[in-house]
Write a protein that holds these residues in place. Structure first.
Motif, PDB file in Angstrom:
ATOM      1  N   THR A  42     -39.109 -23.837 -21.099  1.00 19.29           N
ATOM      2  CA  THR A  42     -39.496 -22.521 -21.612  1.00 19.29           C
ATOM      3  C   THR A  42     -40.997 -22.293 -21.438  1.00 19.29           C
ATOM      4  OG1 THR A  42     -39.773 -23.402 -23.837  1.00 19.29           O
ATOM      5  CG2 THR A  42     -37.652 -22.420 -23.345  1.00 19.29           C
ATOM      6  N   LEU A  43     -41.778 -23.403 -21.462  1.00 21.60           N
ATOM      7  CA  LEU A  43     -43.218 -23.246 -21.238  1.00 21.60           C
ATOM      8  C   LEU A  43     -43.485 -22.819 -19.794  1.00 21.60           C
ATOM      9  CD1 LEU A  43     -44.770 -26.258 -23.185  1.00 21.60           C
ATOM     10  CD2 LEU A  43     -44.515 -23.894 -23.891  1.00 21.60           C
ATOM     11  N   MET A  49     -42.578 -19.281 -19.455  1.00 23.39           N
ATOM     12  CA  MET A  49     -43.644 -18.488 -20.072  1.00 23.39           C
ATOM     13  C   MET A  49     -44.772 -18.287 -19.060  1.00 23.39           C
ATOM     14  SD  MET A  49     -46.862 -18.814 -21.483  1.00 23.39           S
ATOM     15  CE  MET A  49     -47.063 -20.551 -21.840  1.00 23.39           C
ATOM     16  N   SER A  60     -43.776 -15.858 -16.545  1.00 22.01           N
ATOM     17  CA  SER A  60     -43.647 -14.483 -17.039  1.00 22.01           C
ATOM     18  C   SER A  60     -45.007 -13.819 -17.227  1.00 22.01           C
ATOM     19  CB  SER A  60     -42.865 -14.469 -18.356  1.00 22.01           C
ATOM     20  OG  SER A  60     -43.714 -14.827 -19.429  1.00 22.01           O
ATOM     21  N   PHE A  61     -46.066 -14.650 -17.364  1.00 17.15           N
ATOM     22  CA  PHE A  61     -47.402 -14.067 -17.466  1.00 17.15           C
ATOM     23  C   PHE A  61     -48.090 -14.015 -16.104  1.00 17.15           C
ATOM     24  CE2 PHE A  61     -46.898 -14.778 -21.990  1.00 17.15           C
ATOM     25  CZ  PHE A  61     -47.535 -13.670 -22.505  1.00 17.15           C
ATOM     26  N   LEU A 111     -48.824 -16.435 -14.028  1.00 18.43           N
ATOM     27  CA  LEU A 111     -49.716 -17.530 -13.667  1.00 18.43           C
ATOM     28  C   LEU A 111     -49.372 -18.039 -12.272  1.00 18.43           C
ATOM     29  CD1 LEU A 111     -50.502 -17.501 -16.658  1.00 18.43           C
ATOM     30  CD2 LEU A 111     -50.340 -19.965 -16.680  1.00 18.43           C
ATOM     31  N   LYS A 137     -51.966 -26.659 -15.745  1.00 14.60           N
ATOM     32  CA  LYS A 137     -52.167 -26.372 -17.161  1.00 14.60           C
ATOM     33  C   LYS A 137     -50.910 -26.562 -17.994  1.00 14.60           C
ATOM     34  CE  LYS A 137     -55.657 -23.007 -15.914  1.00 14.60           C
ATOM     35  NZ  LYS A 137     -55.884 -21.586 -15.654  1.00 14.60           N
ATOM     36  N   ASN A 152     -50.636  -7.623 -16.931  1.00 22.08           N
ATOM     37  CA  ASN A 152     -49.288  -8.155 -16.710  1.00 22.08           C
ATOM     38  C   ASN A 152     -48.305  -7.140 -17.263  1.00 22.08           C
ATOM     39  OD1 ASN A 152     -47.460 -10.298 -15.931  1.00 22.08           O
ATOM     40  ND2 ASN A 152     -47.176 -10.710 -18.103  1.00 22.08           N
ATOM     41  N   THR A 171     -44.294  -8.152 -20.116  1.00 21.06           N
ATOM     42  CA  THR A 171     -44.753  -9.341 -20.836  1.00 21.06           C
ATOM     43  C   THR A 171     -43.752  -9.743 -21.905  1.00 21.06           C
ATOM     44  OG1 THR A 171     -47.055  -8.812 -20.431  1.00 21.06           O
ATOM     45  CG2 THR A 171     -46.588 -10.235 -22.294  1.00 21.06           C
ATOM     46  N   PHE A 172     -43.419 -11.039 -21.896  1.00 22.76           N
ATOM     47  CA  PHE A 172     -42.411 -11.559 -22.829  1.00 22.76           C
ATOM     48  C   PHE A 172     -43.014 -12.063 -24.136  1.00 22.76           C
ATOM     49  CE2 PHE A 172     -39.769 -11.753 -19.087  1.00 22.76           C
ATOM     50  CZ  PHE A 172     -38.485 -11.634 -19.585  1.00 22.76           C
ATOM     51  N   ALA A 214     -43.022 -20.505 -27.324  1.00 23.48           N
ATOM     52  CA  ALA A 214     -43.555 -20.985 -26.045  1.00 23.48           C
ATOM     53  C   ALA A 214     -45.079 -21.067 -26.047  1.00 23.48           C
ATOM     54  CB  ALA A 214     -43.060 -20.105 -24.886  1.00 23.48           C
ATOM     55  N   LEU A 215     -45.614 -21.740 -27.067  1.00 21.36           N
ATOM     56  CA  LEU A 215     -47.056 -22.003 -27.085  1.00 21.36           C
ATOM     57  C   LEU A 215     -47.306 -23.390 -26.500  1.00 21.36           C
ATOM     58  CD1 LEU A 215     -47.931 -20.852 -30.715  1.00 21.36           C
ATOM     59  CD2 LEU A 215     -48.160 -19.539 -28.603  1.00 21.36           C
ATOM     60  N   LEU A 216     -48.433 -23.551 -25.799  1.00 21.80           N
ATOM     61  CA  LEU A 216     -48.782 -24.875 -25.292  1.00 21.80           C
ATOM     62  C   LEU A 216     -49.313 -25.700 -26.472  1.00 21.80           C
ATOM     63  CD1 LEU A 216     -50.627 -24.065 -21.944  1.00 21.80           C
ATOM     64  CD2 LEU A 216     -48.199 -24.374 -22.376  1.00 21.80           C
ATOM     65  N   ARG A 271     -53.067 -26.783 -26.588  1.00 16.06           N
ATOM     66  CA  ARG A 271     -54.160 -25.816 -26.611  1.00 16.06           C
ATOM     67  C   ARG A 271     -54.305 -25.214 -27.997  1.00 16.06           C
ATOM     68  NH1 ARG A 271     -55.995 -22.440 -21.674  1.00 16.06           N
ATOM     69  NH2 ARG A 271     -55.655 -23.867 -19.960  1.00 16.06           N
ATOM     70  N   LEU A 302     -55.241 -18.690 -21.958  1.00 12.65           N
ATOM     71  CA  LEU A 302     -54.452 -19.163 -20.815  1.00 12.65           C
ATOM     72  C   LEU A 302     -54.012 -18.034 -19.892  1.00 12.65           C
ATOM     73  CD1 LEU A 302     -52.608 -21.543 -19.538  1.00 12.65           C
ATOM     74  CD2 LEU A 302     -50.799 -20.505 -20.881  1.00 12.65           C
ATOM     75  N   VAL A 303     -53.533 -16.936 -20.502  1.00 14.10           N
ATOM     76  CA  VAL A 303     -52.949 -15.878 -19.685  1.00 14.10           C
ATOM     77  C   VAL A 303     -54.028 -14.989 -19.063  1.00 14.10           C
ATOM     78  CG1 VAL A 303     -50.829 -15.894 -21.012  1.00 14.10           C
ATOM     79  CG2 VAL A 303     -52.648 -14.333 -21.663  1.00 14.10           C
ATOM     80  N   GLU A 306     -56.870 -16.541 -17.727  1.00 17.32           N
ATOM     81  CA  GLU A 306     -57.653 -17.393 -16.830  1.00 17.32           C
ATOM     82  C   GLU A 306     -57.359 -17.139 -15.363  1.00 17.32           C
ATOM     83  OE1 GLU A 306     -56.781 -21.258 -18.306  1.00 17.32           O
ATOM     84  OE2 GLU A 306     -58.047 -21.000 -20.073  1.00 17.32           O
ATOM     85  N   ASP A 307     -56.144 -16.672 -15.050  1.00 16.66           N
ATOM     86  CA  ASP A 307     -55.818 -16.446 -13.641  1.00 16.66           C
ATOM     87  C   ASP A 307     -56.299 -15.093 -13.134  1.00 16.66           C
ATOM     88  OD1 ASP A 307     -54.717 -18.916 -13.557  1.00 16.66           O
ATOM     89  OD2 ASP A 307     -52.865 -18.291 -12.564  1.00 16.66           O
ATOM     90  N   ARG A 314     -51.073 -13.252 -27.691  1.00 16.76           N
ATOM     91  CA  ARG A 314     -51.142 -13.590 -26.277  1.00 16.76           C
ATOM     92  C   ARG A 314     -50.550 -12.469 -25.429  1.00 16.76           C
ATOM     93  NH1 ARG A 314     -47.815 -18.803 -24.820  1.00 16.76           N
ATOM     94  NH2 ARG A 314     -46.137 -17.421 -25.472  1.00 16.76           N
ATOM     95  N   ALA A 315     -49.440 -11.891 -25.918  1.00 17.74           N
ATOM     96  CA  ALA A 315     -48.824 -10.795 -25.172  1.00 17.74           C
ATOM     97  C   ALA A 315     -49.739  -9.570 -25.163  1.00 17.74           C
ATOM     98  CB  ALA A 315     -47.467 -10.451 -25.775  1.00 17.74           C
TER      99      ALA A 315
END
Lengths: 275, 255
Positions: A174-175, A178, A181-182, A184, A192, B71, B74-75, B81-83, B86, B94-95, B97-98, B142-143
């Motif tokens: 799921t990560l 995620m 979905s963003f 990346l 990461k 984006n 966005t979900f 779904a957190l890292l 971090r 995170l979202v 950085e790209d 984040r979204a």
């Protein structure tokens, strides 16, 4: 029953007894110093046994004599003459093996082609006693350091590959979804999300890999080296010099404890985010 | 930006999960999708977000995506779904950085969304230190950070307890009232649907078909738990779903 009070004092009856507790155990607790205490107790037991004659001097050397040998090694500087080449071989060989192992393991974890192509190969290499290949490595890489590096590298490579691709497989999907979905990028997701997620598995694979590395180090040094712990042990063994043999073995154990300690430290530093 | 679902059908192997779904998601509205478990509502949401491809039909975007949107689709996930490695701020960053953003702007966005979700004091906390409700607020922050054109929310409150759910629903309503966003909100909880949905789409059991679309005109900010009009809607939705849910419950799982 309905007229009993729902709260307040416990009933004043003779047959009231506490509910038995049965939820204990099955939960590791960190106990400090017990490991060291077990080792010390064992050494003291042997010391006592050899001094009183319960254990004959032919079966086991007296720990205090081993300590004396150790002291001589230290004073004459022979300790470093043996230890430094060994540690260098272990460091270079395992660095090669672990880094290629992680790289190949991540590739197997990420690419179906790499998985299909390499997993059977790794499975074929894993069970080979690497020491049997030493003559071959001597032909390929020479009698000097090259063959020893290669042997240790191959020995640490296979367990690292297996644990790394297992760890990559176990990264929470799921990560990864995620990340996708963003929007990346692929490399961002690997760097990461996949690699940090696989780190716990990779580190526990490293424990096994490095232990195998130490075993192979000694084996390689026994077959062709003038300096190194393995050569030292072999020489002592052929002379039946048990004190020196044990001094060498103690150094190896210390090396094992040290690498395991370093990995434990790395785990506590890098994996503090774990629940 | 509006979204159109154009006659979407999908099967997993021999099992048909979605059948002929056509739907419009208008800008600035929250569309709730409800249905019995296994009716394919999460699959449908993944298709809207481009994480899965339908066998037939297509999801179409119509209209311009706002310029500052990083984006568009966005979900917000049910399990956050957190890292875990971090911090709160790191998870939001995170979202970003790209995307080629100046560092100052990136930090401003993170600070802004954390303030909007009342997380400023927790920016350096790790997910393991947070309660479930806080974790989901981080995921919502984040979204919001990528300024989405459409938020795709997959049962975002289902992993939370009832009290936290109420609080987060109020938070979502407040966020929407301040800056109306477009959202597709999948849930099996009808109370959530009538509190948050401008439109509620009822799916049948597998294969999921649209059984009915209910519109609720009461503004979000005026909806209260226990409001008779909402209760009536909820009762009606339950009437629609009850038989489907019962039948779905009796089916053997083929997946």
């Amino acid at each position: 029953m309905s007229d009993l009070p729902l709260s307040g004092q416990p009933p004043q009856r003779d047959d009231a007894r506490p509910v038995p507790f049965r939820g204990g155990g099955f939960k590791p607790v960190r106990v400090r110093y017990l490991g060291a205490a077990v080792i010390v107790a064992l050494i003291l037991l042997v010391e006592w046994g050899t001094r009183t004659g319960v254990i004959s001097n032919l079966t086991l050397p007296r720990p205090s004599d081993v300590l004396g040998t150790f002291h001589d090694l230290w004073v004459t500087g022979m300790l470093w003459e043996h230890l430094i080449p060994s540690v260098t071989r272990l460091a270079v060989g395992s660095a090669l093996g672990v880094s290629t192992g992680i790289a190949v393991g991540v590739m197997i974890g990420l690419f179906s082609l790499a998985r299909a192509g390499l997993v059977p190969l790794v499975a074929a290499i894993f069970p080979i006693p690497k020491i049997a290949l030493l003559p071959l490595f001597v032909i390929w890489f020479g009698i000097d350091e090259g063959s020893k590096y290669a042997l240790i590298a191959l020995g640490t490579f296979t367990p690292t590959v297996v644990s790394t691709y297992g760890a990559v497989d176990n990264v929470d999907r799921t990560l990864i979804r995620m990340g996708q979905s963003f929007g990346l990028g692929w490399w961002s997701i690997v760097r990461k999300i996949v690699l940090p997620g696989a780190l716990p598995g990779i580190l526990s694979g490293l424990r096994i890999g490095l232990s195998i590395g130490i075993i192979l180090l000694v084996a390689a040094e026994m077959l062709g080296a003038r300096h190194g712990i393995g050569a030292y042990i072999l020489e002592a063994g052929s002379l039946y010099d048990l004190e020196r043999l044990f001094a060498g073995v103690v150094i190896l154990s210390a090396l094992g404890v040290l690498t395991s300690g370093v990995i434990g430290w790395a785990e506590r530093r890098l994996l503090s985010w774990r629940i | 930006m509006d979204l159109h679902l154009d006659r979407i059908s999908h099967r997993y192997g021999r099992v048909e999960v979605l059948s002929d779904i056509s739907l419009t998601i208008p800008q600035g509205r929250i569309v709730c999708i409800v249905g019995p478990s296994g009716c394919g509502k999460s699959t449908l949401l993944r298709m809207i977000g481009g994480l899965e491809r339908p066998d037939q039909g297509a999801v179409l975007q119509q209209g311009e995506v706002p310029g500052d949107c990083l984006n568009p689709l966005t979900f917000v996930f049910q399990d956050f779904a957190l890292l875990p490695w971090r911090t709160v701020a790191g998870n939001v960053a995170l979202v970003l950085e790209d995307h080629a953003l100046p560092r100052a702007q990136r930090e401003r966005i993170v600070a802004d969304v954390l303030a909007r979700t009342k997380l400023t004091d927790f920016r350096d906390a790790l997910p393991k230190q947070l309660s479930g409700g806080m974790k989901q607020r981080v995921a919502i922050a984040r979204a919001l950070a990528v300024n989405p054109a459409v938020m795709l929310m997959d049962e975002p409150l289902s992993a939370l307890d009832a009290q936290t759910r109420e609080l987060l629903m109020d938070d979502l309503v407040a966020l929407w009232t301040r800056a109306p966003f477009t959202a597709v909100y999948v849930t099996h909880n009808l109370a959530e649907a009538v509190r948050l949905g401008h439109r509620i789409v009822v799916l049948s059991r597998r294969p999921g078909r649209i059984r009915e679309v209910v519109s609720i005109d009461t503004p979000l900010a005026e909806r209260r738990a226990g409001d008779p009009a909402l209760e009536a809607h909820q009762a009606r939705l339950w009437q629609l779903m009850r038989d489907e849910a019962e039948a779905a419950d009796m089916e053997l799982s083929h997946v």
